[in-house]
Enzyme design. Structure first.
Site, PDB file in Angstrom:
ATOM      1  N   CYS A  81       0.823  -1.218   0.000  1.00 13.57           N
ATOM      2  CA  CYS A  81       0.000   0.000   0.000  1.00 13.57           C
ATOM      3  C   CYS A  81       0.852   1.261   0.000  1.00 13.57           C
ATOM      4  O   CYS A  81       0.327   2.363  -0.133  1.00 13.57           O
ATOM      5  CB  CYS A  81      -0.950   0.013   1.186  1.00 13.57           C
ATOM      6  SG  CYS A  81      -2.233  -1.246   1.041  1.00 13.57           S
TER       7      CYS A  81
ATOM      8  N   HIS B   8     -12.215  10.537  -8.742  1.00  8.24           N
ATOM      9  CA  HIS B   8     -11.120  10.674  -9.704  1.00  8.24           C
ATOM     10  C   HIS B   8     -10.038  11.636  -9.220  1.00  8.24           C
ATOM     11  O   HIS B   8      -9.572  12.495  -9.971  1.00  8.24           O
ATOM     12  CB  HIS B   8     -11.647  11.067 -11.088  1.00  8.24           C
ATOM     13  CG  HIS B   8     -12.274   9.905 -11.800  1.00  8.24           C
ATOM     14  ND1 HIS B   8     -13.571   9.489 -11.533  1.00  8.24           N
ATOM     15  CD2 HIS B   8     -11.787   9.062 -12.726  1.00  8.24           C
ATOM     16  CE1 HIS B   8     -13.840   8.444 -12.294  1.00  8.24           C
ATOM     17  NE2 HIS B   8     -12.779   8.157 -13.027  1.00  8.24           N
TER      18      HIS B   8
ATOM     19  N   GLU C 291     -13.437  -0.502   0.658  1.00 14.93           N
ATOM     20  CA  GLU C 291     -12.284  -0.288  -0.213  1.00 14.93           C
ATOM     21  C   GLU C 291     -12.123  -1.422  -1.222  1.00 14.93           C
ATOM     22  O   GLU C 291     -11.728  -1.194  -2.359  1.00 14.93           O
ATOM     23  CB  GLU C 291     -11.025  -0.175   0.644  1.00 14.93           C
ATOM     24  CG  GLU C 291      -9.781   0.162  -0.149  1.00 14.93           C
ATOM     25  CD  GLU C 291      -8.574   0.335   0.735  1.00 14.93           C
ATOM     26  OE1 GLU C 291      -8.316   1.480   1.157  1.00 14.93           O
ATOM     27  OE2 GLU C 291      -7.885  -0.664   0.997  1.00 14.93           O
TER      28      GLU C 291
END
Length: 141
Positions: free
Chosen positions: A37, A78, A125
């Protein structure tokens, strides 16, 4: 859209609404302990907001669904989450994303005459991982 039952919040308000939405965003956790991550990567986040209150507005809404979507979607869709000011001191983990969404939603709700309350923010997620954020009364950070 994600169709499922969410963890429930016990409350005594007259009205409860839930708003589902999704957004695409990237992030990274700049720390060796974050493993993979640490690299920039993206998710299609699924978000559920639980809003409650006792009074409706002049149109008969607790809060307009579109208003909730604008607060969250317009801000984060975005984007690179790390670029947002609210993640300057804490990285955009799923937990922190849920908290920041909750704070932004509650700030908007506080401006409304009927004073609805954000009881819960669920941020999924991945298909197998999600966080539930439930602010404590009076929480502001």
């Amino acid at each position: 859209m994600l169709q499922q039952f969410y963890p429930q919040v016990s409350h005594s308000y007259t009205f409860e609404l839930n708003k589902d939405m999704h957004l695409a965003a990237a992030h990274y956790i700049d720390d060796e302990r974050a493993g993979d991550c640490r690299n920039m990567h993206g998710h299609t986040y699924f978000i559920n907001l639980t809003i409650a209150g006792d009074e409706l507005d002049e149109l008969g809404f607790l809060v307009d669904f579109k208003r909730l979507k604008t607060i969250v979607h317009k801000r984060y869709d975005h984007t690179l989450l790390n670029d947002h000011q609210e993640f300057a001191s804490r990285p955009p983990t799923t937990e922190e994303v849920a908290r920041q969404i909750g704070l932004a939603v509650q700030a908007e709700l506080d401006s409304m005459d009927n004073k609805p309350v954000c009881l819960q923010v669920l941020v999924r997620e991945t298909p197998t991982s999600y966080v539930v954020y439930r602010p404590k009364p009076g929480e502001s950070t």
